[in-house]
Scaffold this active site. Sequence first.
Site, short mmCIF file in Angstrom:
data_model
loop_
_atom_site.label_atom_id
_atom_site.label_comp_id
_atom_site.label_asym_id
_atom_site.label_seq_id
_atom_site.Cartn_x
_atom_site.Cartn_y
_atom_site.Cartn_z
N TYR A 1 12.53 21.93 5.14
CA TYR A 1 13.33 22.08 6.35
C TYR A 1 12.59 22.87 7.41
O TYR A 1 11.79 23.74 7.13
CB TYR A 1 14.69 22.69 6.07
CG TYR A 1 14.72 23.98 5.29
CD1 TYR A 1 15.05 25.17 5.91
CD2 TYR A 1 14.48 24.00 3.91
CE1 TYR A 1 15.12 26.36 5.20
CE2 TYR A 1 14.55 25.17 3.19
CZ TYR A 1 14.86 26.35 3.84
OH TYR A 1 14.92 27.52 3.14
N LYS B 1 18.69 24.07 11.33
CA LYS B 1 17.80 23.54 10.29
C LYS B 1 17.80 22.02 10.32
O LYS B 1 18.86 21.40 10.34
CB LYS B 1 18.27 24.01 8.90
CG LYS B 1 18.22 25.51 8.72
CD LYS B 1 18.79 25.94 7.39
CE LYS B 1 18.77 27.45 7.25
NZ LYS B 1 19.41 27.89 6.00
N LYS C 1 22.51 36.29 -5.71
CA LYS C 1 23.09 36.44 -4.37
C LYS C 1 24.21 35.43 -4.15
O LYS C 1 25.27 35.76 -3.64
CB LYS C 1 21.99 36.28 -3.32
CG LYS C 1 22.46 36.20 -1.89
CD LYS C 1 21.33 35.95 -0.93
CE LYS C 1 20.73 34.58 -1.15
NZ LYS C 1 19.63 34.23 -0.26
N ASP C 2 23.96 34.17 -4.55
CA ASP C 2 24.96 33.13 -4.33
C ASP C 2 26.15 33.29 -5.26
O ASP C 2 27.28 32.96 -4.89
CB ASP C 2 24.34 31.74 -4.47
CG ASP C 2 23.36 31.43 -3.35
OD1 ASP C 2 23.38 32.13 -2.32
OD2 ASP C 2 22.56 30.50 -3.50
N HIS D 1 24.39 29.36 2.98
CA HIS D 1 23.69 30.42 3.68
C HIS D 1 23.71 30.24 5.19
O HIS D 1 23.70 29.12 5.68
CB HIS D 1 22.21 30.46 3.26
CG HIS D 1 22.00 30.63 1.81
ND1 HIS D 1 20.90 30.14 1.16
CD2 HIS D 1 22.74 31.24 0.85
CE1 HIS D 1 20.96 30.44 -0.12
NE2 HIS D 1 22.07 31.11 -0.34
N ARG E 1 22.06 25.82 -4.02
CA ARG E 1 21.56 26.88 -3.13
C ARG E 1 22.47 26.92 -1.91
O ARG E 1 22.64 25.94 -1.22
CB ARG E 1 20.12 26.60 -2.73
CG ARG E 1 19.15 26.63 -3.91
CD ARG E 1 17.72 26.43 -3.43
NE ARG E 1 16.79 26.36 -4.53
CZ ARG E 1 16.10 27.38 -5.01
NH1 ARG E 1 16.25 28.58 -4.50
NH2 ARG E 1 15.26 27.21 -6.02
N ASN F 1 9.93 25.36 5.81
CA ASN F 1 10.10 25.85 4.45
C ASN F 1 10.12 24.68 3.47
O ASN F 1 10.49 23.57 3.84
CB ASN F 1 11.41 26.64 4.31
CG ASN F 1 11.44 27.85 5.21
OD1 ASN F 1 10.45 28.53 5.39
ND2 ASN F 1 12.59 28.12 5.79
N ARG G 1 0.81 -1.22 0.00
CA ARG G 1 0.00 0.00 0.00
C ARG G 1 0.84 1.27 0.00
O ARG G 1 0.34 2.34 -0.31
CB ARG G 1 -0.92 0.02 1.23
CG ARG G 1 -1.88 -1.14 1.30
CD ARG G 1 -2.56 -1.22 2.65
NE ARG G 1 -1.52 -1.45 3.67
CZ ARG G 1 -1.62 -1.05 4.94
NH1 ARG G 1 -2.67 -0.39 5.35
NH2 ARG G 1 -0.66 -1.32 5.80
#
Length: 182
Positions: free
Chosen positions: A130, A70, A168-169, A61, A58, A48, A23
């Site tokens: 996260y 996180k 930004k990165d 940060h 990504r 998020n 299932r």
Amino acid sequence: MQYEKLAIPDVVLLTPQVFGDERGFFMETFRQSEFEKHCGNYQFVQDNHSKSAHGILRGLHYQYQQPQGKLVRVTRGEVYDVAVDMRESSPTFGQWVGALLSEENKQMLWVPPGFAHGFYVTSEEAEFQYKCTDYYAPGDEVSVAWDDPQLAISWPLKKGQAPQLSGKDAQGTSFANAPYFK
């Protein structure tokens, strides 16, 4: 749930027990009391969810004034997830650990406050979720260059090509110039 401390012991890989049959499956993804026992006394205030295509990176940060812990996981696809110790007083300062997180292995990674975090999408696309221990503060975010030579992170780049980055990165600061935690 199994909790495995990685080469940087404050970063913990969580492997849930999965119960499956014809299932589908069931698994517990979070239990506060067990998390506190293995990772520390943290409370989560924000969840998020992001979706990214293959080759997107990504990160790296972190928030400096409002540091976030996180608890990250992948619910679709696969990513290579990285945590970098930004705590100047830590014996593992400037070191990084990485883990392959996927919808198949269902593993999660605890990245405590004081770490920069990033991930690279290795599947066609990935959905990444996260939990955070503090709220997102856009003016407080620092982005460390993903390819900083001092960090020398071994990203599993597709065909050795540079990843796709946000503006930004792409402008990320060097590790040497980033603000550190005490």
